[in-house]
Design a protein around this motif. Structure first.
Motif, short mmCIF file in Angstrom:
data_model
loop_
_atom_site.label_atom_id
_atom_site.label_comp_id
_atom_site.label_asym_id
_atom_site.label_seq_id
_atom_site.Cartn_x
_atom_site.Cartn_y
_atom_site.Cartn_z
N GLY A 1 -6.07 0.64 -7.60
CA GLY A 1 -7.05 1.32 -9.00
C GLY A 1 -5.76 0.49 -9.90
O GLY A 1 -6.46 0.39 -11.37
N LEU A 2 -5.05 -0.80 -9.91
CA LEU A 2 -5.01 -1.67 -10.37
C LEU A 2 -4.85 -2.71 -11.00
O LEU A 2 -5.83 -3.34 -10.59
CB LEU A 2 -3.12 -1.34 -10.04
CG LEU A 2 -1.44 -1.03 -9.89
CD1 LEU A 2 -2.16 0.74 -9.43
CD2 LEU A 2 -0.64 -1.65 -9.52
N PRO A 3 -5.48 -3.77 -12.22
CA PRO A 3 -5.99 -4.54 -12.36
C PRO A 3 -4.54 -5.51 -12.71
O PRO A 3 -3.65 -5.07 -12.15
CB PRO A 3 -5.68 -4.32 -14.55
CG PRO A 3 -4.21 -3.30 -14.53
CD PRO A 3 -4.34 -2.05 -13.58
N VAL A 4 -5.20 -6.05 -11.83
CA VAL A 4 -4.57 -7.59 -11.05
C VAL A 4 -4.16 -8.80 -12.58
O VAL A 4 -5.57 -9.25 -12.77
CB VAL A 4 -5.08 -8.43 -10.08
CG1 VAL A 4 -4.30 -9.27 -9.51
CG2 VAL A 4 -5.11 -6.95 -9.10
N ASP B 1 -6.02 -1.03 -21.17
CA ASP B 1 -6.76 -1.86 -20.04
C ASP B 1 -5.48 -1.78 -18.84
O ASP B 1 -5.79 -1.90 -18.02
CB ASP B 1 -6.07 -3.56 -20.38
CG ASP B 1 -7.26 -3.97 -22.01
OD1 ASP B 1 -8.88 -3.03 -21.39
OD2 ASP B 1 -7.24 -4.46 -22.15
N CYS C 1 1.19 -1.64 -0.18
CA CYS C 1 -0.34 0.38 0.51
C CYS C 1 0.82 1.11 -0.21
O CYS C 1 0.50 1.88 -0.29
CB CYS C 1 -1.10 0.45 0.90
SG CYS C 1 -1.84 -1.22 1.35
N ARG D 1 -2.93 -8.75 -3.15
CA ARG D 1 -4.28 -8.66 -4.75
C ARG D 1 -5.32 -7.67 -4.03
O ARG D 1 -5.58 -6.70 -4.88
CB ARG D 1 -4.66 -9.77 -4.44
CG ARG D 1 -3.95 -11.23 -5.60
CD ARG D 1 -4.34 -12.80 -5.34
NE ARG D 1 -3.51 -13.12 -6.42
CZ ARG D 1 -1.92 -13.71 -6.09
NH1 ARG D 1 -2.35 -13.34 -4.19
NH2 ARG D 1 -2.45 -14.42 -6.09
N ASP D 2 -6.03 -8.12 -2.97
CA ASP D 2 -7.22 -6.78 -2.70
C ASP D 2 -6.22 -5.28 -2.27
O ASP D 2 -7.06 -4.27 -3.55
CB ASP D 2 -7.85 -7.01 -1.62
CG ASP D 2 -8.29 -8.03 -1.45
OD1 ASP D 2 -8.89 -9.20 -2.75
OD2 ASP D 2 -8.78 -8.82 -0.28
N ALA E 1 -3.88 -4.18 -4.77
CA ALA E 1 -3.63 -3.22 -5.80
C ALA E 1 -4.66 -3.32 -6.29
O ALA E 1 -5.23 -1.82 -6.80
CB ALA E 1 -3.22 -4.87 -6.90
N ASP E 2 -5.94 -3.80 -5.98
CA ASP E 2 -7.29 -3.42 -6.20
C ASP E 2 -7.48 -1.61 -5.67
O ASP E 2 -8.41 -1.62 -6.58
CB ASP E 2 -8.12 -4.41 -6.61
CG ASP E 2 -10.04 -4.84 -6.75
OD1 ASP E 2 -9.47 -4.62 -8.12
OD2 ASP E 2 -10.21 -4.08 -5.98
N ALA E 3 -7.82 -2.08 -4.23
CA ALA E 3 -7.56 -1.09 -3.86
C ALA E 3 -7.16 0.52 -4.60
O ALA E 3 -7.97 1.00 -4.78
CB ALA E 3 -8.16 -1.08 -2.24
N ARG F 1 -11.89 4.63 -2.42
CA ARG F 1 -11.97 3.10 -2.07
C ARG F 1 -11.00 2.40 -1.57
O ARG F 1 -10.46 1.72 -0.91
CB ARG F 1 -11.65 2.96 -3.88
CG ARG F 1 -11.31 1.58 -3.84
CD ARG F 1 -11.19 1.25 -5.83
NE ARG F 1 -11.50 0.04 -5.93
CZ ARG F 1 -11.48 -0.72 -7.38
NH1 ARG F 1 -11.22 0.22 -8.29
NH2 ARG F 1 -11.45 -2.35 -7.66
#
Length: 332
Positions: free
Chosen positions: A82-85, A237, A18, A75-76, A78-80, A247
């Motif tokens: 704003g990154l595509p995983v 993408d 983070c 992983r969560d 990265a998503d939080a 978020r």
């Protein structure tokens, strides 16, 4: 290790992720921020390399216990932010990185891989570099030369000879990185070396190369990163969208990252979500502390004054320690 105060969940790797993402996405000067980002992970423990060599990574010890519950949380994270995983069955993360990086470089992008992994150093060229996220140190041609004794394009030949005990890549017995680099520099590449092995003056080394030529070739296949992974992705993408502070803050609140929560909220001028307070020492007795826990008052012979234990706090995390240290420094 750093853990969440409310339940002791290890969160050190998550906190590192983070903080790194926040710095890259929101704190770098605008002209230095990436235009595109992607987080890439392994999916499962097997890949096509296990079909090439059944013993590949067979001796790897299990992941440290404190890391296991953090894998899905990273992983969560990265998503939080704003990154595509991206992850794909039968391929390792490094293969996906190689595919994305080389395609982007061909399309004219300057690519920076946030990693110090030696296996990614074969990708370094004029358009692709690595950045050690812990040290903030760039890894380019010179650093690869220092590490392997050869340029990036010949790293896989050196790795094929030296092998890798961690990943159980066999290599050639008796040959380490230094000797491998010397041989590749002398002969140009692995196949030329194996074809001319009889020219090696040292008898043991010569015989080892002759006896283990097939192992060297298999090793090269194992260490070579695939750059043709079938990914249903294009550059659009991977574009970084406008940062969604709410978020990211929601995730940081759940993780109880108090300092980072406040930093993001302040920068983006939003009200920080409430982060649960770290329990005081007395709270460890469960709810309202019993009287005897509240009045641990006595003399500290070193301080020469009365000490009230009820005014102390047990610090469970680095996130909580940082503001305490800052306050102490402010007070001299």
């Amino acid at each position: 290790p750093l853990s969440r105060a409310s339940d002791g969940l290890p969160v050190g790797a998550v906190a590192g992720m983070c903080n790194m993402l926040n710095k890259m996405i929101t704190e770098l000067p605008e002209d230095e921020r990436p235009s595109h980002m992607v987080a890439v992970f392994d999916k499962g423990s097997k890949s096509f390399r296990n079909d090439l060599y059944a013993e590949y990574k067979a001796n790897r010890p299990p992941a440290p216990e404190d890391l296991i519950p953090q894998f899905p949380l990273v992983r969560d994270a990265a998503d939080a932010f704003g990154l595509p995983v991206v992850e794909l069955e039968n391929f390792e993360a490094d293969d996906i990185i190689a595919t994305i990086a080389r395609k982007a470089a061909v399309d004219g992008a300057r690519v920076v891989i946030l990693s110090s992994d030696k296996d990614l150093m074969q990708l370094v060229d004029e358009n692709i570099s690595l950045l050690d996220p812990m040290k903030g140190k760039a890894i380019s041609f010179e650093e690869v030369m220092e590490k392997f004794g050869v340029g990036p394009s010949r790293v896989i030949d050196v790795q094929a000879l030296a092998g890798d005990s961690v990943d159980n890549v066999p290599g050639v017995p008796g040959i380490g990185i230094k000797t491998a680099a010397q041989l590749i520099n002398d002969f140009g590449n692995l196949e030329e070396l194996l074809a001319r092995a009889e020219e090696i003056k040292q008898p043991k080394r010569r015989q080892s190369l002759v006896d283990h030529a097939d192992a060297a070739r298999i090793s090269k296949d194992l260490v070579t990163l695939r750059d043709d992974v079938p990914l249903n992705l294009d550059a659009k993408d991977l574009e970084l969208k406008a940062f969604d502070a709410e978020r990211a803050l929601s995730f940081c609140r759940i993780m109880e990252f108090r300092t980072l929560t406040n930093r993001i909220a302040k920068k983006h001028e939003v009200t920080p979500p409430a982060v649960p307070e770290v329990p005081r020492q007395a709270d460890m007795f469960g709810g309202q502390a019993p009287a005897e826990a509240d009045v641990h008052i006595g003399e500290d012979p070193e301080l020469g004054r009365t000490v009230d234990a009820g005014n102390y706090e047990v610090v469970f995390s680095k996130e909580r320690l940082e503001p305490i240290v800052e306050k102490a420094r402010d007070q001299g």
